[in-house]
Motif scaffolding. Structure first.
Motif, PDB file in Angstrom:
ATOM      1  N   LEU A  16       0.832  -1.207   0.000  1.00 13.61           N
ATOM      2  CA  LEU A  16       0.000   0.000   0.000  1.00 13.61           C
ATOM      3  C   LEU A  16       0.864   1.254   0.000  1.00 13.61           C
ATOM      4  O   LEU A  16       1.905   1.300   0.662  1.00 13.61           O
ATOM      5  N   PRO A  17       0.425   2.305  -0.710  1.00 12.98           N
ATOM      6  CA  PRO A  17       1.224   3.535  -0.759  1.00 12.98           C
ATOM      7  C   PRO A  17       0.969   4.446   0.448  1.00 12.98           C
ATOM      8  O   PRO A  17      -0.092   4.397   1.068  1.00 12.98           O
ATOM      9  N   TRP A  18       1.963   5.260   0.765  1.00 12.39           N
ATOM     10  CA  TRP A  18       1.764   6.362   1.713  1.00 12.39           C
ATOM     11  C   TRP A  18       1.117   7.497   0.923  1.00 12.39           C
ATOM     12  O   TRP A  18       1.625   7.905  -0.111  1.00 12.39           O
ATOM     13  N   VAL A  19      -0.004   7.995   1.414  1.00 13.72           N
ATOM     14  CA  VAL A  19      -0.783   9.022   0.729  1.00 13.72           C
ATOM     15  C   VAL A  19      -0.694  10.326   1.530  1.00 13.72           C
ATOM     16  O   VAL A  19      -0.973  10.326   2.732  1.00 13.72           O
ATOM     17  N   PRO A  20      -0.296  11.435   0.897  1.00 14.63           N
ATOM     18  CA  PRO A  20      -0.239  12.710   1.633  1.00 14.63           C
ATOM     19  C   PRO A  20      -1.619  13.098   2.169  1.00 14.63           C
ATOM     20  O   PRO A  20      -2.627  12.913   1.494  1.00 14.63           O
ATOM     21  N   PHE A  21      -1.622  13.661   3.378  1.00 12.29           N
ATOM     22  CA  PHE A  21      -2.872  14.049   4.039  1.00 12.29           C
ATOM     23  C   PHE A  21      -3.268  15.457   3.616  1.00 12.29           C
ATOM     24  O   PHE A  21      -3.485  16.337   4.434  1.00 12.29           O
ATOM     25  N   THR A  22      -3.327  15.674   2.314  1.00 10.51           N
ATOM     26  CA  THR A  22      -3.743  16.965   1.783  1.00 10.51           C
ATOM     27  C   THR A  22      -5.262  17.078   1.884  1.00 10.51           C
ATOM     28  O   THR A  22      -5.957  16.061   1.810  1.00 10.51           O
ATOM     29  N   PRO A  23      -5.792  18.231   2.112  1.00 12.61           N
ATOM     30  CA  PRO A  23      -5.153  19.542   2.119  1.00 12.61           C
ATOM     31  C   PRO A  23      -4.646  19.978   3.494  1.00 12.61           C
ATOM     32  O   PRO A  23      -4.213  21.112   3.657  1.00 12.61           O
ATOM     33  N   TYR A  24      -4.674  19.114   4.470  1.00 10.94           N
ATOM     34  CA  TYR A  24      -4.323  19.510   5.839  1.00 10.94           C
ATOM     35  C   TYR A  24      -2.831  19.621   6.058  1.00 10.94           C
ATOM     36  O   TYR A  24      -2.372  20.509   6.763  1.00 10.94           O
ATOM     37  N   ALA A  25      -2.058  18.686   5.492  1.00  3.98           N
ATOM     38  CA  ALA A  25      -0.617  18.683   5.712  1.00  3.98           C
ATOM     39  C   ALA A  25       0.051  17.813   4.655  1.00  3.98           C
ATOM     40  O   ALA A  25      -0.199  16.617   4.593  1.00  3.98           O
ATOM     41  N   GLY A 134     -11.470   9.288   2.779  1.00  2.00           N
ATOM     42  CA  GLY A 134     -10.252   8.490   2.721  1.00  2.00           C
ATOM     43  C   GLY A 134     -10.157   7.731   1.411  1.00  2.00           C
ATOM     44  O   GLY A 134      -9.102   7.679   0.772  1.00  2.00           O
ATOM     45  N   LEU A 135     -11.270   7.149   0.981  1.00  2.00           N
ATOM     46  CA  LEU A 135     -11.293   6.409  -0.281  1.00  2.00           C
ATOM     47  C   LEU A 135     -11.038   7.352  -1.463  1.00  2.00           C
ATOM     48  O   LEU A 135     -10.265   7.024  -2.370  1.00  2.00           O
ATOM     49  N   GLN A 136     -11.648   8.526  -1.442  1.00  2.00           N
ATOM     50  CA  GLN A 136     -11.428   9.505  -2.512  1.00  2.00           C
ATOM     51  C   GLN A 136      -9.957   9.910  -2.584  1.00  2.00           C
ATOM     52  O   GLN A 136      -9.368   9.983  -3.677  1.00  2.00           O
ATOM     53  N   ARG A 137      -9.339  10.168  -1.429  1.00  2.00           N
ATOM     54  CA  ARG A 137      -7.929  10.568  -1.372  1.00  2.00           C
ATOM     55  C   ARG A 137      -7.040   9.431  -1.901  1.00  2.00           C
ATOM     56  O   ARG A 137      -6.122   9.659  -2.685  1.00  2.00           O
ATOM     57  N   TYR A 138      -7.325   8.211  -1.459  1.00  2.00           N
ATOM     58  CA  TYR A 138      -6.545   7.045  -1.886  1.00  2.00           C
ATOM     59  C   TYR A 138      -6.656   6.827  -3.396  1.00  2.00           C
ATOM     60  O   TYR A 138      -5.646   6.652  -4.087  1.00  2.00           O
ATOM     61  N   LEU A 139      -7.871   6.843  -3.934  1.00  3.03           N
ATOM     62  CA  LEU A 139      -8.074   6.622  -5.364  1.00  3.03           C
ATOM     63  C   LEU A 139      -7.425   7.725  -6.203  1.00  3.03           C
ATOM     64  O   LEU A 139      -6.816   7.452  -7.245  1.00  3.03           O
ATOM     65  N   ALA A 140      -7.528   8.973  -5.760  1.00  2.00           N
ATOM     66  CA  ALA A 140      -6.910  10.090  -6.477  1.00  2.00           C
ATOM     67  C   ALA A 140      -5.384   9.939  -6.484  1.00  2.00           C
ATOM     68  O   ALA A 140      -4.726  10.177  -7.504  1.00  2.00           O
ATOM     69  N   HIS A 141      -4.825   9.517  -5.355  1.00  2.00           N
ATOM     70  CA  HIS A 141      -3.378   9.308  -5.266  1.00  2.00           C
ATOM     71  C   HIS A 141      -2.944   8.191  -6.224  1.00  2.00           C
ATOM     72  O   HIS A 141      -1.952   8.336  -6.943  1.00  2.00           O
ATOM     73  N   CYS A 142      -3.676   7.086  -6.223  1.00  2.00           N
ATOM     74  CA  CYS A 142      -3.354   5.969  -7.122  1.00  2.00           C
ATOM     75  C   CYS A 142      -3.411   6.412  -8.581  1.00  2.00           C
ATOM     76  O   CYS A 142      -2.506   6.107  -9.367  1.00  2.00           O
ATOM     77  N   GLU A 143      -4.456   7.141  -8.946  1.00  6.00           N
ATOM     78  CA  GLU A 143      -4.585   7.612 -10.327  1.00  6.00           C
ATOM     79  C   GLU A 143      -3.438   8.549 -10.699  1.00  6.00           C
ATOM     80  O   GLU A 143      -2.833   8.424 -11.765  1.00  6.00           O
ATOM     81  N   GLN A 144      -3.119   9.479  -9.812  1.00  4.74           N
ATOM     82  CA  GLN A 144      -2.057  10.453 -10.070  1.00  4.74           C
ATOM     83  C   GLN A 144      -0.700   9.783 -10.262  1.00  4.74           C
ATOM     84  O   GLN A 144       0.129  10.255 -11.031  1.00  4.74           O
ATOM     85  N   HIS A 145      -0.468   8.655  -9.576  1.00  2.00           N
ATOM     86  CA  HIS A 145       0.839   7.997  -9.622  1.00  2.00           C
ATOM     87  C   HIS A 145       0.844   6.708 -10.437  1.00  2.00           C
ATOM     88  O   HIS A 145       1.821   5.953 -10.387  1.00  2.00           O
ATOM     89  N   GLY A 146      -0.243   6.463 -11.200  1.00  2.93           N
ATOM     90  CA  GLY A 146      -0.299   5.292 -12.059  1.00  2.93           C
ATOM     91  C   GLY A 146      -0.311   3.973 -11.310  1.00  2.93           C
ATOM     92  O   GLY A 146       0.186   2.962 -11.812  1.00  2.93           O
ATOM     93  N   LEU A 147      -0.883   3.962 -10.108  1.00  2.00           N
ATOM     94  CA  LEU A 147      -0.966   2.749  -9.290  1.00  2.00           C
ATOM     95  C   LEU A 147      -2.318   2.077  -9.473  1.00  2.00           C
ATOM     96  O   LEU A 147      -3.331   2.752  -9.647  1.00  2.00           O
ATOM     97  N   THR A 148      -2.341   0.779  -9.433  1.00  2.00           N
ATOM     98  CA  THR A 148      -3.600   0.048  -9.481  1.00  2.00           C
ATOM     99  C   THR A 148      -4.166  -0.009  -8.064  1.00  2.00           C
ATOM    100  O   THR A 148      -3.527  -0.586  -7.171  1.00  2.00           O
ATOM    101  N   PRO A 149      -5.312   0.608  -7.824  1.00  2.00           N
ATOM    102  CA  PRO A 149      -5.857   0.612  -6.462  1.00  2.00           C
ATOM    103  C   PRO A 149      -6.396  -0.746  -6.050  1.00  2.00           C
ATOM    104  O   PRO A 149      -6.838  -1.532  -6.887  1.00  2.00           O
ATOM    105  N   ARG A 150      -6.314  -1.004  -4.755  1.00  4.65           N
ATOM    106  CA  ARG A 150      -6.930  -2.196  -4.167  1.00  4.65           C
ATOM    107  C   ARG A 150      -8.339  -1.823  -3.735  1.00  4.65           C
ATOM    108  O   ARG A 150      -8.623  -0.646  -3.501  1.00  4.65           O
ATOM    109  N   ASP A 151      -9.189  -2.805  -3.556  1.00  2.00           N
ATOM    110  CA  ASP A 151     -10.523  -2.555  -3.000  1.00  2.00           C
ATOM    111  C   ASP A 151     -10.368  -2.523  -1.486  1.00  2.00           C
ATOM    112  O   ASP A 151     -10.367  -3.574  -0.832  1.00  2.00           O
TER     113      ASP A 151
END
Length: 156
Positions: A16-25, A134-151
């Motif tokens: 699993l990737p580390w996802v930045p906690f944007t927009p907070y930090a 959390g799901l929106q942030r995770y999916l957006a991060h995966c899309e931005q970095h070309g990662l295949t998201p897990r369910d």
């Protein structure tokens, strides 16, 4: 029986990737393990640098925090959580998290039920975080970095 159909599963941390906690930090990172739409629960690792303070937040449900490394506290309390400690936060409580480690970072495992309502210093609602955001942030991060998201809504 239905319980015979329940499968025990594991999710490997390194998968699993580390996802930045944007927009907070942008220097706080989250690793989502489970985002449960049925129970409204999140299981998530959080990593934050020394000296970091996050916005005050209010809980609609309970939160359990296990400290893996580093030291942290809530501005409103006089205790400090360190490695191996467990913090239980009751529903309807409010806190301002602060990393008190002088170097490195903290890493904590959070089991969050319900909403985290982030607040401004004068107690105005800044944002609401939950399994959906959390799901929106995770999916957006995966899309931005070309990662295949897990369910992450199913523990398998």
């Amino acid at each position: 029986m239905f319980c015979d159909q329940v499968e025990t599963s594991v999710i490997a941390d390194e998968s699993l990737p580390w996802v930045p906690f944007t927009p907070y930090a942008d220097d706080v990172f989250l690793k989502y393990f489970k985002l449960d739409p049925i129970r409204g629960e999140m299981i998530v690792l959080m990593k934050a640098p020394a000296g970091k303070q996050l916005p005050k937040h209010h809980h609609s449900g309970t939160v359990i925090v296990y400290t893996i490394e580093g030291r942290w506290k809530y501005v409103e309390h006089d205790w400090i959580a360190g490695p191996g400690s467990v913090v239980f936060e009751t529903a309807a409580s409010s806190h301002t998290p602060q990393v008190v480690s002088e170097e490195g970072h903290i890493q904590v495992l959070n089991i969050v039920v319900g909403d985290l309502i982030f607040m401004t210093p004068d107690n105005q609602v800044l944002a609401i975080e939950n399994w959906k955001t959390g799901l929106q942030r995770y999916l957006a991060h995966c899309e931005q970095h070309g990662l295949t998201p897990r369910d992450l809504t199913a523990f398998r």
